[in-house]
Design a protein around this motif. Sequence first.
Motif, short mmCIF file in Angstrom:
data_model
loop_
_atom_site.label_atom_id
_atom_site.label_comp_id
_atom_site.label_asym_id
_atom_site.label_seq_id
_atom_site.Cartn_x
_atom_site.Cartn_y
_atom_site.Cartn_z
N VAL A 35 0.88 -1.19 -0.06
CA VAL A 35 0.02 0.26 0.03
C VAL A 35 1.09 1.22 0.29
O VAL A 35 1.62 1.23 0.55
CB VAL A 35 -1.04 -0.04 1.47
N SER A 36 0.82 1.82 -0.79
CA SER A 36 1.37 2.69 -1.05
C SER A 36 0.96 4.83 -0.43
O SER A 36 -0.29 4.37 -0.19
CB SER A 36 1.66 4.11 -2.75
N VAL A 37 1.49 5.36 -0.78
CA VAL A 37 1.61 6.72 0.37
C VAL A 37 1.38 7.81 -1.09
O VAL A 37 1.68 7.21 -1.67
CB VAL A 37 2.81 7.12 1.16
N THR A 38 0.31 8.80 -0.99
CA THR A 38 0.09 9.60 -1.76
C THR A 38 -0.44 10.51 -1.72
O THR A 38 -1.17 10.73 0.09
CB THR A 38 -0.46 8.87 -2.87
N THR A 39 -0.39 11.69 -2.14
CA THR A 39 -0.67 13.34 -1.82
C THR A 39 -2.32 12.78 -2.86
O THR A 39 -2.92 14.51 -2.91
CB THR A 39 0.30 14.22 -2.11
N ARG A 40 -2.34 12.23 -3.52
CA ARG A 40 -4.13 13.02 -4.31
C ARG A 40 -4.32 12.37 -3.53
O ARG A 40 -5.10 11.70 -2.54
CB ARG A 40 -3.78 11.74 -5.20
N PRO A 41 -6.01 13.55 -3.61
CA PRO A 41 -7.50 12.65 -3.19
C PRO A 41 -7.95 11.59 -3.57
O PRO A 41 -7.55 11.40 -4.40
CB PRO A 41 -7.98 14.52 -3.36
N PRO A 42 -8.67 10.68 -1.79
CA PRO A 42 -8.80 9.82 -2.56
C PRO A 42 -10.49 9.60 -3.58
O PRO A 42 -10.87 10.78 -3.19
CB PRO A 42 -9.18 9.42 -0.88
N ARG A 43 -10.17 9.00 -3.58
CA ARG A 43 -11.85 8.75 -5.13
C ARG A 43 -13.29 8.15 -3.96
O ARG A 43 -12.74 7.93 -3.31
CB ARG A 43 -11.59 7.74 -6.02
N PRO A 44 -13.94 8.20 -4.32
CA PRO A 44 -15.35 7.76 -3.11
C PRO A 44 -15.13 6.20 -2.62
O PRO A 44 -15.44 6.58 -1.23
CB PRO A 44 -16.61 7.92 -3.88
N SER A 56 -0.80 14.38 3.84
CA SER A 56 -0.28 15.92 2.88
C SER A 56 0.57 16.75 2.53
O SER A 56 1.51 15.28 2.74
CB SER A 56 -1.23 16.92 4.27
N VAL A 57 0.51 16.63 1.51
CA VAL A 57 1.90 17.42 1.03
C VAL A 57 2.92 17.26 2.25
O VAL A 57 4.11 16.79 2.08
CB VAL A 57 1.73 18.70 0.03
N PRO A 58 2.97 18.58 3.20
CA PRO A 58 3.81 18.07 4.46
C PRO A 58 4.21 16.77 4.34
O PRO A 58 5.35 16.41 4.91
CB PRO A 58 3.13 19.30 5.70
N GLU A 59 3.54 15.67 5.08
CA GLU A 59 3.36 15.12 5.15
C GLU A 59 4.25 14.60 4.60
O GLU A 59 5.62 13.41 5.18
CB GLU A 59 2.49 13.95 5.60
N PHE A 60 4.48 13.87 3.68
CA PHE A 60 4.86 12.95 2.33
C PHE A 60 6.62 14.09 2.31
O PHE A 60 6.78 13.18 2.56
CB PHE A 60 4.27 13.11 1.36
N GLU A 61 6.44 15.11 2.56
CA GLU A 61 7.59 15.42 2.98
C GLU A 61 8.30 15.14 3.96
O GLU A 61 9.93 15.07 3.51
CB GLU A 61 7.97 16.71 2.73
N ARG A 62 8.04 15.20 4.92
CA ARG A 62 8.56 14.07 6.21
C ARG A 62 9.17 12.50 5.40
O ARG A 62 10.22 12.80 6.23
CB ARG A 62 7.49 14.38 7.78
N LEU A 63 8.18 12.70 5.37
CA LEU A 63 8.65 11.08 5.39
C LEU A 63 9.74 10.74 4.61
O LEU A 63 10.99 9.68 4.15
CB LEU A 63 6.97 10.21 4.43
N ILE A 64 9.97 11.82 3.61
CA ILE A 64 10.99 11.85 2.36
C ILE A 64 12.72 11.94 3.06
O ILE A 64 13.56 10.93 3.25
CB ILE A 64 11.10 12.86 1.01
N THR A 65 12.28 12.63 3.83
CA THR A 65 13.23 13.36 4.94
C THR A 65 14.07 12.15 5.88
O THR A 65 14.31 12.09 6.06
CB THR A 65 12.95 14.75 5.83
N GLU A 73 7.59 9.25 -6.53
CA GLU A 73 7.92 9.97 -7.34
C GLU A 73 6.69 10.91 -7.91
O GLU A 73 5.75 10.66 -7.21
CB GLU A 73 7.14 9.04 -9.23
N GLU A 74 7.42 12.11 -8.87
CA GLU A 74 6.07 13.10 -8.19
C GLU A 74 5.22 12.18 -10.23
O GLU A 74 5.81 13.58 -11.04
CB GLU A 74 6.67 14.63 -8.38
N VAL A 75 4.23 11.72 -10.31
CA VAL A 75 4.13 11.01 -10.65
C VAL A 75 3.21 12.45 -11.63
O VAL A 75 3.55 12.22 -12.75
CB VAL A 75 2.65 9.67 -11.00
N TYR A 76 2.38 13.08 -11.66
CA TYR A 76 1.95 14.15 -11.48
C TYR A 76 1.70 15.36 -11.23
O TYR A 76 2.67 15.47 -9.56
CB TYR A 76 0.06 13.69 -11.97
N PRO A 77 1.99 16.71 -11.16
CA PRO A 77 2.81 17.64 -10.36
C PRO A 77 1.84 18.15 -9.47
O PRO A 77 0.17 18.36 -9.43
CB PRO A 77 2.04 18.79 -11.65
N GLY A 78 2.52 18.24 -8.58
CA GLY A 78 1.81 17.95 -6.85
C GLY A 78 1.23 17.28 -6.85
O GLY A 78 0.43 16.83 -5.20
#
Length: 184
Positions: A35-44, A56-65, A73-78
Amino acid sequence: MHHRKLIGLTAPSGTGKSSLAKRVLDEFPSMNLSVSVTTRPPRPYEQHGREYFFVSVPEFERLITEKALLEYEEVYPGRFYGTPLCTLTEAETPLLLDIDVKGASTVRSTYGGFFIFIAPPTVNELESRLRSRGTESPDSLKMRLQRAKLELTYADRFDAVVINDSFDEAAKEIFSLIQGYLDK
Ligand code: ADP
Ligand code: 5GP
């Protein structure tokens, strides 16, 4: 060094990769989805912790750090997607990765495993599947189709290519490829 079997499914968005991944997990009960981590919003229909860990993006950045991701990967912008490192190190069963072409190349060259590229029958069919799924805004649809052109050029970098024309035929082909890899 990990000794788990790693199976990757990679494809342009809309090809049918997630639907095929679900069938693979039903067919091989001993296999687990990474199960991956993503910053895109969930589908219904998506649930936190089942399809993805939605952050969130800050949470994702923390995981990188914290170096908690095996790859990202930034598969799509943002829109960031990453594989948690602990999933791989703690796995005691074969693992299935649903991953974009770049991440798949990275994992394959670092950890090995068996990677299947799934191709749509045509780009028009890909577009119509993405539209009829009804999950994408016009902008997101455009981004995904744009990216699909690049993704299709990656097909020959993996261990096998399966065309998802008839869903049942593609599933059968994937089952047999995976069985062959697990038996090795
Ligand atoms: P991906 O994970 O690659 O983005 P999905 O699994 O969400 O793709 O599939 C995209 C859409 O296409 C879904 O609505 C799915 O039901 C449909 N689909 C998948 N495989 C086929 C197929 N072989 N023929 C027709 N429609 C399909
Ligand atoms: P979607 O938004 O359609 O769920 O996924 C978009 C793309 O991101 C798909 O190609 C999917 O396989 C890929 N993806 C999902 N998780 C990861 C991941 O952990 N790492 C990478 N590199 N790609 C991922």
